[in-house]
Design a protein around this motif. Structure first.
Motif, PDB file in Angstrom:
ATOM      1  N   MET A 273       0.855  -1.187   0.000  1.00  0.00           N
ATOM      2  CA  MET A 273       0.000   0.000   0.000  1.00  0.00           C
ATOM      3  C   MET A 273       0.887   1.231   0.000  1.00  0.00           C
ATOM      4  O   MET A 273       2.024   1.182   0.454  1.00  0.00           O
ATOM      5  N   PRO A 274       0.381   2.335  -0.535  1.00  0.00           N
ATOM      6  CA  PRO A 274       1.223   3.532  -0.603  1.00  0.00           C
ATOM      7  C   PRO A 274       1.362   4.181   0.771  1.00  0.00           C
ATOM      8  O   PRO A 274       0.439   4.124   1.588  1.00  0.00           O
ATOM      9  N   PRO A 275       2.512   4.797   1.038  1.00  0.00           N
ATOM     10  CA  PRO A 275       2.630   5.587   2.262  1.00  0.00           C
ATOM     11  C   PRO A 275       1.613   6.726   2.237  1.00  0.00           C
ATOM     12  O   PRO A 275       1.242   7.208   1.167  1.00  0.00           O
ATOM     13  N   VAL A 276       1.173   7.136   3.387  1.00  0.00           N
ATOM     14  CA  VAL A 276       0.189   8.213   3.488  1.00  0.00           C
ATOM     15  C   VAL A 276       0.904   9.558   3.388  1.00  0.00           C
ATOM     16  O   VAL A 276       1.842   9.834   4.132  1.00  0.00           O
ATOM     17  N   ALA A 277       0.468  10.362   2.428  1.00  0.00           N
ATOM     18  CA  ALA A 277       1.012  11.714   2.287  1.00  0.00           C
ATOM     19  C   ALA A 277       0.397  12.617   3.352  1.00  0.00           C
ATOM     20  O   ALA A 277      -0.669  12.317   3.897  1.00  0.00           O
ATOM     21  N   THR A 278       1.069  13.705   3.631  1.00  0.00           N
ATOM     22  CA  THR A 278       0.561  14.710   4.561  1.00  0.00           C
ATOM     23  C   THR A 278       0.375  16.016   3.799  1.00  0.00           C
ATOM     24  O   THR A 278       1.256  16.405   3.029  1.00  0.00           O
ATOM     25  N   LEU A 279      -0.740  16.668   3.996  1.00  0.00           N
ATOM     26  CA  LEU A 279      -0.991  17.959   3.346  1.00  0.00           C
ATOM     27  C   LEU A 279      -0.245  19.028   4.150  1.00  0.00           C
ATOM     28  O   LEU A 279      -0.790  19.633   5.061  1.00  0.00           O
ATOM     29  N   MET A 280       1.024  19.224   3.810  1.00  0.00           N
ATOM     30  CA  MET A 280       1.903  20.096   4.596  1.00  0.00           C
ATOM     31  C   MET A 280       1.648  21.585   4.350  1.00  0.00           C
ATOM     32  O   MET A 280       1.935  22.399   5.210  1.00  0.00           O
ATOM     33  N   GLU A 281       1.138  21.925   3.164  1.00  0.00           N
ATOM     34  CA  GLU A 281       0.913  23.327   2.819  1.00  0.00           C
ATOM     35  C   GLU A 281      -0.522  23.511   2.323  1.00  0.00           C
ATOM     36  O   GLU A 281      -0.756  23.725   1.128  1.00  0.00           O
ATOM     37  N   PRO A 282      -1.513  23.425   3.228  1.00  0.00           N
ATOM     38  CA  PRO A 282      -2.911  23.504   2.807  1.00  0.00           C
ATOM     39  C   PRO A 282      -3.299  24.836   2.176  1.00  0.00           C
ATOM     40  O   PRO A 282      -4.308  24.922   1.490  1.00  0.00           O
ATOM     41  N   ASP A 283      -2.481  25.870   2.368  1.00  0.00           N
ATOM     42  CA  ASP A 283      -2.739  27.158   1.721  1.00  0.00           C
ATOM     43  C   ASP A 283      -2.325  27.139   0.247  1.00  0.00           C
ATOM     44  O   ASP A 283      -2.740  27.992  -0.527  1.00  0.00           O
ATOM     45  N   LYS A 284      -1.515  26.128  -0.151  1.00  0.00           N
ATOM     46  CA  LYS A 284      -1.041  26.030  -1.528  1.00  0.00           C
ATOM     47  C   LYS A 284      -1.627  24.836  -2.279  1.00  0.00           C
ATOM     48  O   LYS A 284      -1.568  24.793  -3.505  1.00  0.00           O
ATOM     49  N   CYS A 285      -2.137  23.856  -1.547  1.00  0.00           N
ATOM     50  CA  CYS A 285      -2.649  22.640  -2.176  1.00  0.00           C
ATOM     51  C   CYS A 285      -3.883  22.159  -1.424  1.00  0.00           C
ATOM     52  O   CYS A 285      -3.852  22.013  -0.202  1.00  0.00           O
ATOM     53  N   LYS A 286      -4.983  21.918  -2.156  1.00  0.00           N
ATOM     54  CA  LYS A 286      -6.240  21.495  -1.520  1.00  0.00           C
ATOM     55  C   LYS A 286      -6.234  20.022  -1.157  1.00  0.00           C
ATOM     56  O   LYS A 286      -6.832  19.622  -0.168  1.00  0.00           O
ATOM     57  N   MET A 287      -5.585  19.187  -2.007  1.00  0.00           N
ATOM     58  CA  MET A 287      -5.533  17.752  -1.736  1.00  0.00           C
ATOM     59  C   MET A 287      -4.466  17.103  -2.601  1.00  0.00           C
ATOM     60  O   MET A 287      -4.058  17.663  -3.610  1.00  0.00           O
ATOM     61  N   TRP A 288      -4.023  15.917  -2.179  1.00  0.00           N
ATOM     62  CA  TRP A 288      -3.147  15.059  -2.977  1.00  0.00           C
ATOM     63  C   TRP A 288      -3.923  13.816  -3.346  1.00  0.00           C
ATOM     64  O   TRP A 288      -4.597  13.231  -2.498  1.00  0.00           O
ATOM     65  N   ALA A 289      -3.831  13.407  -4.601  1.00  0.00           N
ATOM     66  CA  ALA A 289      -4.543  12.212  -5.069  1.00  0.00           C
ATOM     67  C   ALA A 289      -3.593  11.340  -5.881  1.00  0.00           C
ATOM     68  O   ALA A 289      -2.674  11.838  -6.536  1.00  0.00           O
ATOM     69  N   TRP A 290      -3.830  10.020  -5.826  1.00  0.00           N
ATOM     70  CA  TRP A 290      -3.089   9.065  -6.654  1.00  0.00           C
ATOM     71  C   TRP A 290      -3.845   8.867  -7.968  1.00  0.00           C
ATOM     72  O   TRP A 290      -5.020   8.524  -7.949  1.00  0.00           O
ATOM     73  N   VAL A 291      -3.165   9.080  -9.100  1.00  0.00           N
ATOM     74  CA  VAL A 291      -3.793   8.903 -10.411  1.00  0.00           C
ATOM     75  C   VAL A 291      -2.810   8.227 -11.365  1.00  0.00           C
ATOM     76  O   VAL A 291      -1.597   8.266 -11.153  1.00  0.00           O
ATOM     77  N   SER A 292      -3.333   7.642 -12.410  1.00  0.00           N
ATOM     78  CA  SER A 292      -2.486   7.085 -13.465  1.00  0.00           C
ATOM     79  C   SER A 292      -2.410   8.096 -14.612  1.00  0.00           C
ATOM     80  O   SER A 292      -3.240   9.011 -14.710  1.00  0.00           O
ATOM     81  N   TRP A 293      -1.428   7.912 -15.483  1.00  0.00           N
ATOM     82  CA  TRP A 293      -1.307   8.791 -16.653  1.00  0.00           C
ATOM     83  C   TRP A 293      -2.578   8.733 -17.489  1.00  0.00           C
ATOM     84  O   TRP A 293      -3.102   9.761 -17.930  1.00  0.00           O
ATOM     85  N   HIS A 294      -3.084   7.527 -17.722  1.00  0.00           N
ATOM     86  CA  HIS A 294      -4.298   7.357 -18.530  1.00  0.00           C
ATOM     87  C   HIS A 294      -5.467   8.138 -17.933  1.00  0.00           C
ATOM     88  O   HIS A 294      -6.203   8.824 -18.649  1.00  0.00           O
ATOM     89  N   GLU A 295      -5.653   8.049 -16.622  1.00  0.00           N
ATOM     90  CA  GLU A 295      -6.747   8.776 -15.968  1.00  0.00           C
ATOM     91  C   GLU A 295      -6.568  10.280 -16.125  1.00  0.00           C
ATOM     92  O   GLU A 295      -7.529  11.000 -16.422  1.00  0.00           O
ATOM     93  N   MET A 296      -5.344  10.761 -15.941  1.00  0.00           N
ATOM     94  CA  MET A 296      -5.099  12.195 -16.052  1.00  0.00           C
ATOM     95  C   MET A 296      -5.397  12.688 -17.464  1.00  0.00           C
ATOM     96  O   MET A 296      -6.062  13.709 -17.651  1.00  0.00           O
ATOM     97  N   VAL A 297      -4.926  11.951 -18.475  1.00  0.00           N
ATOM     98  CA  VAL A 297      -5.155  12.348 -19.863  1.00  0.00           C
ATOM     99  C   VAL A 297      -6.644  12.287 -20.211  1.00  0.00           C
ATOM    100  O   VAL A 297      -7.155  13.146 -20.936  1.00  0.00           O
TER     101      VAL A 297
END
Length: 198
Positions: free
Chosen positions: A118-142
């Motif tokens: 399983m992936p390590p859990v990210a921490t939203l260290m700069e919530p004023d600059k980033c609303k969320m972090w998500a895991w995506v594939s290239w295909h999904e992004m495109v």
């Protein structure tokens, strides 16, 4: 001809990767509070004087996501002209495998296998600059949409189950129709196949 006193800047964008059942996923963040606000982009930032590209990627991912990386490598670079009179960047794209959360003291943090359970859990260290972090594939992004895989949620592992549906358990899919300009330019280079991220 007038010469601008504004310099071209160098930015680093890093594909922080996690491989699951043959698919490589990477972190995308919803930007806010700076240029590119309300677009999705990779973690990263400005290259500092005397800093290597790899060191910049490690530093920025630690500052933004509290994650530790391994095997940081160059992917490509894009010429990103946001506004020819005000903002022009060269974006250097790196890739690195995520090993662990910086606060994780487990003994298996240095596991160098190509697939983690399983992936390590990210921490939203700069919530004023980033609303969320998500895991995506290239295909999904495109394609512009993906199942919501919140990288800051310890229970995200269940969202990696193979499924052809974008909506899982009634959750709304993430909309990637608005991407940060460097990613748009990188998609122009690679199309649907994407860069080598494995």
């Amino acid at each position: 001809m007038t010469v601008s006193n504004i310099n071209v800047r160098v930015g680093i964008g890093c594909f922080v990767t996690y491989r699951h059942q043959g698919t490589t996923y990477f972190l995308l963040g919803k930007r806010q509070g700076s240029h590119g606000s309300n677009t999705w982009g990779l973690p990263g930032g400005h290259l500092e004087m005397g800093e290597s590209w790899s060191d910049c990627a490690h530093r920025e991912i630690s500052e933004e996501c509290n994650l530790i990386l391994s095997d940081c490598q160059f992917v490509n670079a894009t010429n990103d002209i946001f506004d020819p009179q005000i903002r022009h960047y060269i974006t250097v794209f790196m890739k690195a495998r995520v090993i662990s959360n910086a606060d994780d003291n487990r003994d298996d943090n240095d596991d160098c296998s190509s697939e983690q359970k399983m992936p390590p859990v990210a921490t939203l260290m700069e919530p004023d600059k980033c609303k969320m972090w998500a895991w995506v594939s290239w295909h999904e992004m495109v394609c512009g949409a993906a199942i919501r895989r919140d990288a800051c949620d310890a229970n995200v592992a269940g969202c990696f189950a193979k499924s052809d549906k974008l909506v899982k358990d009634g959750a709304e899919p993430l909309d990637f129709s608005a991407l940060f300009l460097p990613l748009v330019n990188l998609i122009k280079l690679y199309g649907e196949s994407g860069p080598p991220l494995d």
